[in-house]
Design a protein around this motif. Structure first.
Motif, PDB file in Angstrom:
ATOM      1  N   PRO A 268       0.953  -1.074   0.065  1.00  0.00           N
ATOM      2  CA  PRO A 268       0.134  -0.035  -0.033  1.00  0.00           C
ATOM      3  C   PRO A 268       0.985   1.265  -0.034  1.00  0.00           C
ATOM      4  O   PRO A 268       2.016   1.274   0.364  1.00  0.00           O
ATOM      5  N   LEU A 269       0.197   2.398  -0.615  1.00  0.00           N
ATOM      6  CA  LEU A 269       0.970   3.485  -0.508  1.00  0.00           C
ATOM      7  C   LEU A 269       1.037   4.013   0.897  1.00  0.00           C
ATOM      8  O   LEU A 269      -0.012   3.824   1.645  1.00  0.00           O
TER       9      LEU A 269
ATOM     10  N   GLY B 102      -4.425   5.874   1.404  1.00  0.00           N
ATOM     11  CA  GLY B 102      -4.242   5.112   0.171  1.00  0.00           C
ATOM     12  C   GLY B 102      -4.371   6.024  -0.976  1.00  0.00           C
ATOM     13  O   GLY B 102      -4.475   5.469  -2.325  1.00  0.00           O
TER      14      GLY B 102
ATOM     15  N   GLU C  83      -4.213   3.816  -4.875  1.00  0.00           N
ATOM     16  CA  GLU C  83      -3.291   2.924  -4.783  1.00  0.00           C
ATOM     17  C   GLU C  83      -3.825   1.996  -6.137  1.00  0.00           C
ATOM     18  O   GLU C  83      -2.873   1.273  -6.823  1.00  0.00           O
TER      19      GLU C  83
END
Length: 76
Positions: free
Chosen positions: A4-5, A31, A61
């Motif tokens: 994930p970001l 995200g 994302e």
């Protein structure tokens, strides 16, 4: 995408799948990446990311192909 970001991605370059530089991640929130775009970003990229002239430059994302140590690569 491999992960994930996160806030760790802030400051990274954002590039398209063809290597076109799109901008820099300014902030990541739940995200969603907030981006400072390059002035030369093509119209087709702006349309694909649904970026208008109002200055709301974000992507989720789900638009990310991969993340490296210094850049976020968007998917097609």
């Amino acid at each position: 995408m491999n992960r994930p970001l996160s806030e760790d991605d802030e400051g990274k370059r954002v590039v398209g799948p063809d290597g076109e530089e799109i901008g820099t991640v300014e902030k990541v929130d739940a995200g969603v990446a907030h981006v400072h775009p390059e002035s030369s970003v093509s119209e087709s990229v702006r349309e694909r990311l649904d970026w208008s002239d109002r200055g709301d430059y974000t992507f989720q994302e789900t638009h990310v192909e991969s993340v490296t140590a210094d850049e976020v690569v968007l998917s097609e």
